[in-house]
Design a protein around this motif. Structure first.
Motif, PDB file in Angstrom:
ATOM      1  N   ALA A  62      -3.163  14.453 -13.262  1.00 34.79           N
ATOM      2  CA  ALA A  62      -3.425  13.080 -13.824  1.00 34.79           C
ATOM      3  C   ALA A  62      -4.719  12.460 -13.092  1.00 34.79           C
ATOM      4  CB  ALA A  62      -2.564  12.112 -14.443  1.00 34.79           C
ATOM      5  N   TYR A  63      -5.560  11.699 -13.794  1.00 33.35           N
ATOM      6  CA  TYR A  63      -6.502  10.895 -12.954  1.00 33.35           C
ATOM      7  C   TYR A  63      -5.697   9.374 -12.999  1.00 33.35           C
ATOM      8  CZ  TYR A  63      -9.860  14.333 -14.054  1.00 33.35           C
ATOM      9  OH  TYR A  63     -10.679  15.627 -13.883  1.00 33.35           O
ATOM     10  N   THR A  64      -6.623   8.639 -11.984  1.00 32.97           N
ATOM     11  CA  THR A  64      -5.642   7.319 -11.656  1.00 32.97           C
ATOM     12  C   THR A  64      -7.204   6.270 -11.648  1.00 32.97           C
ATOM     13  OG1 THR A  64      -5.738   7.589  -9.454  1.00 32.97           O
ATOM     14  CG2 THR A  64      -3.775   8.022 -10.514  1.00 32.97           C
ATOM     15  N   ILE A  65      -6.752   5.128 -11.986  1.00 35.24           N
ATOM     16  CA  ILE A  65      -7.691   4.016 -11.808  1.00 35.24           C
ATOM     17  C   ILE A  65      -7.047   2.843 -11.374  1.00 35.24           C
ATOM     18  CG2 ILE A  65      -9.321   2.292 -13.183  1.00 35.24           C
ATOM     19  CD1 ILE A  65      -9.968   4.568 -15.094  1.00 35.24           C
ATOM     20  N   LYS A  66      -7.544   1.878 -10.571  1.00 35.69           N
ATOM     21  CA  LYS A  66      -6.957   0.882  -9.796  1.00 35.69           C
ATOM     22  C   LYS A  66      -7.762  -0.384 -10.598  1.00 35.69           C
ATOM     23  CE  LYS A  66      -4.034  -1.863  -7.978  1.00 35.69           C
ATOM     24  NZ  LYS A  66      -3.931  -2.818  -9.153  1.00 35.69           N
TER      25      LYS A  66
ATOM     26  N   ILE B 121      -7.423   0.091  -0.763  1.00 41.55           N
ATOM     27  CA  ILE B 121      -7.065   0.252  -2.100  1.00 41.55           C
ATOM     28  C   ILE B 121      -7.654   1.750  -2.240  1.00 41.55           C
ATOM     29  CG2 ILE B 121      -7.582  -0.231  -4.412  1.00 41.55           C
ATOM     30  CD1 ILE B 121      -7.259  -3.077  -3.738  1.00 41.55           C
ATOM     31  N   ILE B 122      -8.763   2.150  -1.772  1.00 44.71           N
ATOM     32  CA  ILE B 122      -9.752   3.202  -2.082  1.00 44.71           C
ATOM     33  C   ILE B 122      -8.706   4.420  -1.501  1.00 44.71           C
ATOM     34  CG2 ILE B 122     -11.465   4.562  -1.944  1.00 44.71           C
ATOM     35  CD1 ILE B 122     -12.979   2.106  -2.348  1.00 44.71           C
ATOM     36  N   SER B 123      -8.242   4.055  -0.025  1.00 45.29           N
ATOM     37  CA  SER B 123      -7.356   4.966   0.766  1.00 45.29           C
ATOM     38  C   SER B 123      -6.303   5.595  -0.038  1.00 45.29           C
ATOM     39  CB  SER B 123      -7.076   4.503   1.825  1.00 45.29           C
ATOM     40  OG  SER B 123      -6.064   3.473   1.986  1.00 45.29           O
ATOM     41  N   ALA B 124      -5.704   4.784  -0.951  1.00 44.05           N
ATOM     42  CA  ALA B 124      -4.609   5.386  -1.641  1.00 44.05           C
ATOM     43  C   ALA B 124      -5.025   6.532  -2.658  1.00 44.05           C
ATOM     44  CB  ALA B 124      -4.006   3.970  -2.484  1.00 44.05           C
ATOM     45  N   GLY B 125      -6.027   6.611  -2.759  1.00 49.09           N
ATOM     46  CA  GLY B 125      -6.495   7.928  -3.557  1.00 49.09           C
ATOM     47  C   GLY B 125      -6.884   8.010  -5.024  1.00 49.09           C
ATOM     48  N   PHE B 126      -7.209   6.445  -5.551  1.00 52.92           N
ATOM     49  CA  PHE B 126      -7.554   6.410  -7.001  1.00 52.92           C
ATOM     50  C   PHE B 126      -8.948   7.062  -7.128  1.00 52.92           C
ATOM     51  CE2 PHE B 126      -5.002   2.563  -6.059  1.00 52.92           C
ATOM     52  CZ  PHE B 126      -4.136   2.637  -7.145  1.00 52.92           C
ATOM     53  N   ASN B 127      -9.107   7.463  -8.456  1.00 52.73           N
ATOM     54  CA  ASN B 127     -10.220   8.052  -8.783  1.00 52.73           C
ATOM     55  C   ASN B 127     -11.258   7.033  -9.182  1.00 52.73           C
ATOM     56  OD1 ASN B 127      -8.233  10.060 -10.401  1.00 52.73           O
ATOM     57  ND2 ASN B 127      -9.615  11.233  -9.069  1.00 52.73           N
TER      58      ASN B 127
ATOM     59  N   ARG C   4     -16.627   8.056  -2.628  1.00 53.99           N
ATOM     60  CA  ARG C   4     -14.925   8.268  -2.518  1.00 53.99           C
ATOM     61  C   ARG C   4     -14.373   7.844  -4.033  1.00 53.99           C
ATOM     62  NH1 ARG C   4     -13.288   4.668   2.511  1.00 53.99           N
ATOM     63  NH2 ARG C   4     -11.271   5.139   1.631  1.00 53.99           N
ATOM     64  N   VAL C   5     -15.051   6.969  -4.493  1.00 54.01           N
ATOM     65  CA  VAL C   5     -14.408   6.512  -5.966  1.00 54.01           C
ATOM     66  C   VAL C   5     -15.540   6.133  -6.838  1.00 54.01           C
ATOM     67  CG1 VAL C   5     -14.333   4.063  -5.133  1.00 54.01           C
ATOM     68  CG2 VAL C   5     -12.609   4.948  -6.599  1.00 54.01           C
ATOM     69  N   CYS C   6     -15.068   6.245  -8.086  1.00 45.38           N
ATOM     70  CA  CYS C   6     -15.938   5.906  -9.042  1.00 45.38           C
ATOM     71  C   CYS C   6     -15.770   4.438  -9.466  1.00 45.38           C
ATOM     72  CB  CYS C   6     -15.383   6.510 -10.540  1.00 45.38           C
ATOM     73  SG  CYS C   6     -16.196   6.204 -12.043  1.00 45.38           S
ATOM     74  N   VAL C   7     -17.030   3.539  -9.474  1.00 43.33           N
ATOM     75  CA  VAL C   7     -16.796   2.295  -9.653  1.00 43.33           C
ATOM     76  C   VAL C   7     -17.064   2.042 -11.337  1.00 43.33           C
ATOM     77  CG1 VAL C   7     -18.027   1.682  -7.522  1.00 43.33           C
ATOM     78  CG2 VAL C   7     -19.256   2.136  -9.454  1.00 43.33           C
ATOM     79  N   ILE C   8     -16.211   1.001 -11.736  1.00 41.83           N
ATOM     80  CA  ILE C   8     -16.030   0.812 -13.241  1.00 41.83           C
ATOM     81  C   ILE C   8     -16.108  -0.758 -13.484  1.00 41.83           C
ATOM     82  CG2 ILE C   8     -14.440   0.897 -15.172  1.00 41.83           C
ATOM     83  CD1 ILE C   8     -12.883   2.982 -13.484  1.00 41.83           C
ATOM     84  N   GLY C   9     -16.968  -1.118 -14.299  1.00 43.32           N
ATOM     85  CA  GLY C   9     -17.211  -2.604 -14.589  1.00 43.32           C
ATOM     86  C   GLY C   9     -18.502  -2.667 -14.859  1.00 43.32           C
TER      87      GLY C   9
ATOM     88  N   LEU D 149       0.894  -1.256  -0.015  1.00 51.95           N
ATOM     89  CA  LEU D 149       0.230   0.117  -0.093  1.00 51.95           C
ATOM     90  C   LEU D 149       0.801   1.330   0.087  1.00 51.95           C
ATOM     91  CD1 LEU D 149      -2.845   1.096   0.144  1.00 51.95           C
ATOM     92  CD2 LEU D 149      -2.817   1.071   2.636  1.00 51.95           C
ATOM     93  N   PRO D 150       1.910   1.362   0.983  1.00 50.18           N
ATOM     94  CA  PRO D 150       2.583   2.664   0.759  1.00 50.18           C
ATOM     95  C   PRO D 150       3.079   3.010  -0.328  1.00 50.18           C
ATOM     96  CG  PRO D 150       3.286   1.269   2.780  1.00 50.18           C
ATOM     97  CD  PRO D 150       2.482   0.262   2.011  1.00 50.18           C
ATOM     98  N   GLY D 151       3.718   2.307  -1.278  1.00 49.04           N
ATOM     99  CA  GLY D 151       4.315   2.519  -2.452  1.00 49.04           C
ATOM    100  C   GLY D 151       3.232   2.851  -3.605  1.00 49.04           C
ATOM    101  N   MET D 152       2.050   1.939  -3.346  1.00 43.16           N
ATOM    102  CA  MET D 152       0.978   2.462  -4.252  1.00 43.16           C
ATOM    103  C   MET D 152       0.417   3.683  -4.175  1.00 43.16           C
ATOM    104  SD  MET D 152      -2.674   0.277  -4.156  1.00 43.16           S
ATOM    105  CE  MET D 152      -2.138  -1.322  -4.636  1.00 43.16           C
ATOM    106  N   LYS D 153       0.317   4.141  -2.804  1.00 50.22           N
ATOM    107  CA  LYS D 153      -0.196   5.391  -2.798  1.00 50.22           C
ATOM    108  C   LYS D 153       0.898   6.433  -3.332  1.00 50.22           C
ATOM    109  CE  LYS D 153      -1.945   8.580   0.943  1.00 50.22           C
ATOM    110  NZ  LYS D 153      -1.514   9.853   0.582  1.00 50.22           N
ATOM    111  N   GLU D 154       2.206   6.238  -3.001  1.00 50.27           N
ATOM    112  CA  GLU D 154       3.315   7.057  -3.425  1.00 50.27           C
ATOM    113  C   GLU D 154       3.341   7.337  -5.132  1.00 50.27           C
ATOM    114  OE1 GLU D 154       8.122   7.451  -3.217  1.00 50.27           O
ATOM    115  OE2 GLU D 154       7.014   5.942  -2.311  1.00 50.27           O
TER     116      GLU D 154
END
Length: 348
Positions: free
Chosen positions: A228-232, A245-251, A274-279, A213-218
């Motif tokens: 830029a926008y981000t999607i996990k 995962i959502i706490s990392a800040g993904f859009n 907190r996050v856009c759902v995709i699928g 998680l720490p590196g993901m958030k970085e």
């Protein structure tokens, strides 16, 4: 409203004019099944994809063929891979067998112009019109490639400092790649490392939080701080680590696979602020075995249930792999346009 604006609004959890359309990977054989020889870019234009994306990260690194008969090659990371019937070559050999080898290991140059060839082609055609994204890795895939999946998971307990070094190497490779891509004009980064199987994550939530998680958030911060926008993206049942995962800040979070026990309605109810759902249109039985009529009905149902209130982007529940029936995928895209107009969906 054009595709870029539509995607931005959805990722900001607001209501666009209609539900945006996205796909992580579209196997060329599926495109050929609809239009022989059509390029991905032409397909994105013809079928109204709102977000376009570069190929898998492995496609941006040079290949040294080892055995043409079996399709076996070594990439720039030193990973031995083999082509299969799917889009992503399968890793079969790791380059690092000891800490000494890690000490002497140098990763590829992240800013080599080859990394950005696909991105620049998409930007030249779609910048300002569609959201242009780059598919990158975060903190799990490169370590698994470098030492092997089984070894990495054992090292979480046996050699935790080695895992930390592998993750640091991955993060320090990807940060300058992100910066260069944004400078070129990238709007979006999709972080494609898979953390789950159908029954749950491949590591404990405690290990995910401690190591990955720490590196993901970085990396997310690197992208978002540059606008830029981000999607996990991650396959599997990730319910036990989704909050982190959502706490990392993904859009956005993708693909919330129903076959793995992910309920997109429940995810939106819990995390939609907190996050856009995709699928999460099923790529197994539905897109690979059912009829276009079945697909139409499933897409309509999903949109009616998930889209109201905004913050939803439609896509498959994984990727459009080679077993997907081409006309089923076309039916999915047509249904998304037919039923995705917010004039008829309301505000939730």
């Amino acid at each position: 409203m054009n595709s870029l604006e539509r995607a931005k609004i959805a990722l900001e959890r607001k209501i666009p004019d209609r539900v945006p359309v996205f796909e992580l990977i579209i196997d060329q054989r599926v495109i050929n099944g609809l239009h022989q020889g059509m390029s991905y870019a032409d397909f994105a234009d013809s079928y109204g994809l709102d977000i376009v994306l570069t190929g898998t990260p492995s496609s941006n690194y040079r290949q040294e063929m080892i055995d043409e008969s079996s399709g076996t090659f070594r990439d720039e990371w030193g990973v031995i891979r083999r082509f299969t019937d799917q889009t992503v070559p399968f890793p079969i050999g790791a380059p690092i067998k000891s800490e000494m080898e890690l000490n002497n290991y140098s990763p590829p140059d992240p800013t080599d112009p080859l990394r950005f060839t696909q991105l620049e082609e998409l930007l030249a055609r779609f910048k300002g019109k569609k959201m242009v994204g780059m598919h990158v890795h975060d903190t799990f895939s490169y370590p698994t490639y470098l030492v092997g999946m089984d070894n990495l998971l054992m090292y979480l307990i046996e050699k935790p400092e080695l895992v930390n070094r592998l993750i640091e190497l991955s993060v320090e490779h990807t940060k300058p790649l992100i910066r260069k891509a944004v400078q070129l004009g990238a709007d979006l980064f999709v972080f494609g490392d898979d953390y789950g199987g159908n029954t749950g994550p491949m590591m404990s939530p405690t290990h995910f939080e401690r190591f990955f998680l720490p590196g993901m958030k970085e990396l997310v911060d690197t992208a978002k701080n540059m606008g830029a926008y981000t999607i996990k993206h991650t396959d599997g049942n990730i319910n036990s680590i989704l909050d982190m995962i959502i706490s990392a800040g993904f859009n956005g979070v993708h693909p919330l696979d129903p076959e793995a026990g992910m309920d997109i309605n429940e995810v939106k109810k819990k995390y939609g602020s907190r996050v856009c759902v995709i699928g999460n249109i099923d790529t197994g039985k539905l897109l690979s075995e059912s009829t276009p009529e079945d697909v139409n009905d499933a897409v309509q149902k999903t949109i009616i249930e998930v889209a109201p209130g905004g913050g939803y982007i439609i896509s498959s529940a994984n990727s459009i792999h080679s077993h997907v029936k081409p006309h089923n995928y076309a039916a999915m895209l047509n249904a998304a346009r037919k039923y995705g107009d917010y004039t008829h969906l309301g505000t939730g």
